[in-house]
Enzyme design. Structure first.
Site, PDB file in Angstrom:
ATOM      1  N   ASP A 140       0.842  -1.197   0.000  1.00  0.00           N
ATOM      2  CA  ASP A 140       0.000   0.000   0.000  1.00  0.00           C
ATOM      3  C   ASP A 140       0.881   1.252   0.000  1.00  0.00           C
ATOM      4  O   ASP A 140       1.936   1.259  -0.645  1.00  0.00           O
ATOM      5  CB  ASP A 140      -0.929  -0.042   1.225  1.00  0.00           C
ATOM      6  N   HIS A 213      -3.697   6.093   3.377  1.00  0.00           N
ATOM      7  CA  HIS A 213      -4.393   4.890   2.938  1.00  0.00           C
ATOM      8  C   HIS A 213      -3.780   3.621   3.536  1.00  0.00           C
ATOM      9  O   HIS A 213      -4.487   2.742   4.040  1.00  0.00           O
ATOM     10  CB  HIS A 213      -4.359   4.849   1.408  1.00  0.00           C
ATOM     11  N   SER A 553     -11.126  -0.721  -0.787  1.00  0.00           N
ATOM     12  CA  SER A 553      -9.836  -0.697  -0.088  1.00  0.00           C
ATOM     13  C   SER A 553     -10.002  -1.032   1.383  1.00  0.00           C
ATOM     14  O   SER A 553      -9.105  -1.610   2.002  1.00  0.00           O
ATOM     15  CB  SER A 553      -9.196   0.690  -0.200  1.00  0.00           C
TER      16      SER A 553
END
Length: 779
Positions: A140, A213, A553
């Site tokens: 990620d 994220h 996600s």
């Protein structure tokens, strides 16, 4: 016509990916080169030396190697001209040359919603010791290690099998890793090869997360228990990941301009070598054949070593054929809602109230005062379209100042729209869905009082503005206020399929239903870095330890953490067995005990939306039977997909005997926990097929399962045998599903999809598989 339009787009993207370099042979692009693993002559000390030597034969100034791969893939990546790439294909030891793709991110209460409670004396958390000693590798944007979600209190030593590293830098000291965060690396060679040296004033050349994220997804999969946790006062309570004691390894591959295949493949290669047990990947892009898909190739190398790979389905919903990460060896995860939301309604001057959602921490608008209301698309001085979307430079401050502005959803981010409205003097904002978005709502952390409303609510507000603006009386000019109602629990119905969640059918292999399952992905609370405001916009100076985000996600790491728990409870289970347990125990009803709905329309959702259904962790621990799959089964699947020997070697690093595989069956005979067949109606009135499956007993030693069939409408389905009698745990038994159907009247290019189920039951457990029959009328 949607199917054929998508097919055109897919073919166009394949042409672009593989052939765009031929437009100008002097342009350098990044390519991933697959080399015969036995190729390196002994005169070269390393593969890198030999690869460099191979490149030197192409040009007088050979480009430098970006990455070398030795675990899930054998080869290297480098910047090449199209002519060099073609020339390299002629090298006797080069198997394939793959053009690089750029991927993008697919961007609490969920453990409780899933039935995972730390106080339970039995169950998945207790049986798995909360995932202790298993390592989840998160590919990620990196990680913010100081967050309490990554504290190592009470954990034992780092597992002895672990070979990974904590790559230190000025902003990421070695002590940032601990017994919880056991590894952290970054991969930027592919990114910099395309974009030049990174700007280290805006990005960290280290595993540290400058986006948020990666920190968010990592804590969803394996964050520790943290109390109190909230975002701007919303979602107060205990935050926890799915596997609170599992170890984490962060592999940073995503940067300001995206996530590059060469870096993603390097992360897979390293993670497998390091010793991860699960890979979590909330990244995706265009669907291409598996031999051109670096994620599919990396994932195969992982599952070949017994490592479970969970990947997000994408946020292209609610349209059909939008699902990504569709290789059958990956578990593809869509997004559902949980029973919590954050209501923020719009009160109009005509007395009507429009429901909406928002995460806004104040100061609020005065609920007893009405504010002037305008629609960006109606403002004079703009081009109408840009101002309707509230894009930078499209709004006139003289017309916006002191007002609430209605903005249409699309193009720029929802939070950015708010920043633009605020910068132009607006007091508040309403974001209205378009027709395509339907009624699906996402709660955002806004920088000004703002809320999001559905398509029907947006239409009603526009009508009110239009009608009121025609009045000559100033007292009847459009007005509104926004009323924020905090956090609400016990929402019904839940779960529903999130509007944005990507849908099937599978664009690459319609015979394999994707997504596989859905998991919580809407308005999920999880850890968040410092230096980044919760809205993500540059002007947001607020700081919070947790943030609320939505996307597949967020759904993907839920399944990654659950896979770690299942692996800890059942160490002998393969990745396919774990996925099977999650799929065959998934449910398709909401908390009203009614069929699960589609958020975008409010209508009943389908297998193409949710796959086998919403994950049920407690039942997955004891599924009774599992559909297991070996690497050789996947090779047979690729043979039956009409892939060439070179294609198959590129994916699997093995040569295949496709003659035997093709004699044995067809694509649909992969031992998958779901069934799908596509019949092309070429004038035949009757059509039929069969599926061969093998189930493994993981329940009671002496057990008998009887089949229950709910055939798709218009079909006849039989199963042979109708009863499976097991004498021991681990025993495997076969069965055959036969499907017959008749032609239906369809216009050219049209499709008919009908769904049924095949269920094996021993009286205690139901092992459920969806069965989808699709009829297509060719053009």
């Amino acid at each position: 016509m949607d199917f054929f339009f998508f097919l055109f787009l897919l073919l166009w993207s394949l042409f672009s990916a593989s052939s765009s370099s031929s437009i100008n042979d002097l342009n350098h692009l990044t390519y991933i080169v697959h080399v015969d693993h036995e190729a390196k002559p002994s005169i070269f000390p390393t593969h890198r030396h030999w690869y460099t030597s191979s490149l030197s034969s192409l040009t007088s100034t050979p480009p430098s190697i970006i990455h070398t791969y030795d675990t899930v893939f054998h080869g290297f990546s480098a910047r090449l001209t199209a002519q060099d790439a073609r020339q390299l294909l002629d090298h006797p030891h080069v198997i394939s040359v793959i053009p690089e793709q750029v991927r993008h991110l697919h961007t609490t209460r969920s453990p409780e919603f899933l039935g995972l409670r730390s106080t339970d004396k039995a169950g998945l958390l207790e049986e798995s010791d909360f995932g202790s000693d298993l390592v989840i590798g998160v590919i990620d944007t990196g990680i913010w290690p100081e967050r309490p979600s990554f504290d190592d209190r009470g954990l034992g030593p780092v597992p002895a099998k672990w070979k990974g590293q904590c790559v230190a830098s000025v902003d990421f000291p070695v002590k940032a890793c601990n017994r919880k965060l056991v590894g952290a690396r970054f991969f930027c060679g592919g990114y910099e090869a395309t974009n030049g040296k990174m700007n280290e004033t805006t990005e960290f050349r280290s595993p540290r997360d400058s986006d948020g994220h990666g920190t968010h997804t990592a804590s969803i999969s394996a964050g520790r228990y943290v109390f109190p946790a909230s975002t701007l006062g919303y979602a107060r309570g205990v935050a926890s990941g799915m596997a609170p004691k599992a170890r984490l390894a962060a592999y940073k591959v995503c940067w300001n301009s995206g996530c590059y295949d060469s870096d993603i493949l390097a992360a897979f290669d390293t993670a497998v070598s390091d010793g991860v047990d699960v890979v979590s990947l909330s990244v995706g892009g265009v669907v291409v054949p598996y031999y051109l898909d670096a994620i599919a190739i990396g994932a195969f190398g992982a599952i070949d070593r017994g490592i479970f790979v969970s990947a997000s389905a994408g946020n292209g919903g609610p349209g059909a054929l939008t699902v990504t990460n569709v290789a059958p060896w990956m578990t593809t995860v869509g997004a559902g809602t949980i029973d919590r939301d954050f209501p923020a309604s719009v009160k109009l001057g005509n007395g009507k109230t429009i429901p909406g959602v928002s995460v806004y921490g104040g100061p609020d608008l005065d609920p007893n005062r009405m504010y002037p209301l305008v629609y960006g698309g109606s403002l004079l001085g703009g081009d109408g379209y840009s101002s309707s979307l509230c894009i930078e430079g499209s709004l006139d401050p003289n017309l916006v100042k002191g007002k609430i502005v209605l903005c249409d959803r699309g193009i720029n981010s929802r939070a950015t729209k708010g920043e633009i409205v605020r910068k132009n003097g607006g007091l508040g904002m309403i974001i209205a869905n378009g027709v395509f978005d339907g009624e699906g709502l996402v709660a955002d952390c806004h920088v000004l009082p703002a809320t999001s409303v559905g398509a029907s609510g947006g239409d009603e507000i526009r009508r009110y503005i239009s009608e009121s603006s025609k009045s000559r009386s100033s007292s009847k000019h459009p007005t509104a206020t926004i009323v924020f109602k905090g956090t609400r629990l016990g929402i019904r119905p839940a779960p529903v399929v999130a509007s944005f969640s990507a849908r099937g059918p599978n664009p690459e292999t319609p015979d394999i239903i994707k997504p596989d399952v859905i998991a919580p992905g809407l308005n999920i609370l999880a850890a968040w870095p410092d230096r980044i405001g919760p809205s993500g916009v540059p002007s947001d100076n607020r700081r919070t330890e947790f943030n609320i985000l939505s996307g597949t996600s967020m759904a993907c790491p839920h399944v990654s953490g659950l896979a770690a728990l299942l692996k800890a409870a059942h160490p002998d289970w393969s990745p396919a067995a774990i996925r099977s347990a999650l799929m065959t125990t998934a449910y398709t009803v909401d908390n009203r005990d009614e069929p699960m709905r589609d958020e975008s329309t409010g209508n009943t959702s389908s297998v193409m939306d949710y796959g086998s259904g919403h994950v049920h962790p407690t039942k997955a621990m004891d599924p009774g039977l599992v559909y297991d799959i070996t690497s050789y089964d996947y090779i047979n699947f690729l043979c039956n997909s009409n892939y060439t020997g070179a294609n198959i070697v590129t994916i699997t690093r093995r040569k295949a005997d496709c003659d035997g595989a093709r004699r044995a069956g067809h694509v649909g005979n992969l031992n998958y926990p779901s069934f799908s067949v596509v019949f092309q109606q070429y004038g035949e009135s009757k059509m039929s097929t069969h599926f061969i499956r093998t189930v493994t007993n993981v329940g009671d030693s002496d057990s008998v399962y009887e089949v229950k069939i709910r055939p798709p409408r218009g079909t006849t389905v039989t199963v042979e045998p109708e009863k499976l009698s097991f004498r021991r745990v681990g025993q495997k038994l076969n069965f055959v599903v036969r499907v017959k159907t008749t032609e239906v009247k369809l216009s050219p290019g049209a499709t008919s999809v009908e769904t049924g189920y095949v269920v094996w039951s021993d009286g205690k457990r139901n092992v459920t598989s969806p069965l989808v029959v699709t009829l297509q009328q060719p053009l």
